[in-house]
Design a protein around this motif. Sequence first.
Motif, PDB file in Angstrom:
ATOM      1  N   ALA A  35       0.836  -1.208   0.000  1.00  0.00           N
ATOM      2  CA  ALA A  35       0.000   0.000   0.000  1.00  0.00           C
ATOM      3  C   ALA A  35       0.872   1.259   0.000  1.00  0.00           C
ATOM      4  O   ALA A  35       0.582   2.226  -0.719  1.00  0.00           O
ATOM      5  N   ARG A  36       1.952   1.256   0.780  1.00  0.00           N
ATOM      6  CA  ARG A  36       2.859   2.408   0.797  1.00  0.00           C
ATOM      7  C   ARG A  36       3.554   2.585  -0.552  1.00  0.00           C
ATOM      8  O   ARG A  36       3.725   3.709  -1.027  1.00  0.00           O
ATOM      9  N   LEU A  37       3.960   1.474  -1.176  1.00  0.00           N
ATOM     10  CA  LEU A  37       4.573   1.567  -2.501  1.00  0.00           C
ATOM     11  C   LEU A  37       3.597   2.137  -3.520  1.00  0.00           C
ATOM     12  O   LEU A  37       3.961   2.976  -4.349  1.00  0.00           O
ATOM     13  N   CYS A 118       5.866  -6.383  -6.929  1.00  0.00           N
ATOM     14  CA  CYS A 118       5.435  -6.689  -5.577  1.00  0.00           C
ATOM     15  C   CYS A 118       4.180  -7.546  -5.667  1.00  0.00           C
ATOM     16  O   CYS A 118       3.567  -7.651  -6.731  1.00  0.00           O
ATOM     17  N   GLY A 119       3.816  -8.184  -4.574  1.00  0.00           N
ATOM     18  CA  GLY A 119       2.609  -9.007  -4.579  1.00  0.00           C
ATOM     19  C   GLY A 119       2.881 -10.430  -4.156  1.00  0.00           C
ATOM     20  O   GLY A 119       3.676 -10.683  -3.269  1.00  0.00           O
ATOM     21  N   GLN A 120       2.240 -11.356  -4.859  1.00  0.00           N
ATOM     22  CA  GLN A 120       2.338 -12.758  -4.458  1.00  0.00           C
ATOM     23  C   GLN A 120       2.245 -13.669  -5.668  1.00  0.00           C
ATOM     24  O   GLN A 120       1.689 -13.267  -6.680  1.00  0.00           O
ATOM     25  N   ASN A 172      14.739  -3.695   0.462  1.00  0.00           N
ATOM     26  CA  ASN A 172      13.547  -3.453   1.274  1.00  0.00           C
ATOM     27  C   ASN A 172      12.687  -2.389   0.614  1.00  0.00           C
ATOM     28  O   ASN A 172      13.202  -1.503  -0.088  1.00  0.00           O
ATOM     29  N   SER A 173      11.395  -2.437   0.860  1.00  0.00           N
ATOM     30  CA  SER A 173      10.469  -1.503   0.220  1.00  0.00           C
ATOM     31  C   SER A 173      10.773  -0.046   0.561  1.00  0.00           C
ATOM     32  O   SER A 173      10.562   0.840  -0.269  1.00  0.00           O
ATOM     33  N   ALA A 174      11.278   0.205   1.747  1.00  0.00           N
ATOM     34  CA  ALA A 174      11.577   1.583   2.153  1.00  0.00           C
ATOM     35  C   ALA A 174      12.683   2.210   1.311  1.00  0.00           C
ATOM     36  O   ALA A 174      12.786   3.436   1.240  1.00  0.00           O
TER      37      ALA A 174
END
Length: 178
Positions: A35-37, A118-120, A172-174
């Motif tokens: 969600a942040r991405l 991203c995701g699954q 990492n996403s950050a």
Amino acid sequence: MGHSALIVIDMINTYDHADADLLVPSAKAVVPRIARLIDEARRRKVPVIYVNDNFGEWRSHHGEILETALAGPHADLVEPLRPRNDSLFVIKARHSIFYETPLSYLLSQLNVGQVILCGQVTEQCVLYSALDAHIRHLRVTVPRDAVAHIHSDLADAALRMMERNMDVTIRNSASIEF
């Protein structure tokens, strides 16, 4: 070199499949990061492209897929990632986001040279999609904390394979740079 695009893989999901009990805990952990991405990509005017299974319902469209997932028992995993009305949405049939989809053409029209996946599921759809992006000469980044897995050991191995064999940037996403 091209622009970036964030690709959200299979997160519009009913979790009504054999491995769901193993996947849901990992999905719960990654949803806030995805969600942040999505928010950051939208803020920066980076295309967000949802690529999703259609669950074998060939007459369905993205709105119906979303409605079905939101009506299911795991709507809490879908709602924070809900596509907007202007979101780009590609329906896929198999594991790779590229297999028999118009995604390559869409990316070329958007002048995209880097995809952030991203995701699954890390050890399935994300892995196969990373390979297909690599063979299309796209730069690939996978935020390790924004991909959900069924089996953590296989996910770790998949991330190592992506990094070693496909030149995928794992971070990492950050620290994702659009």
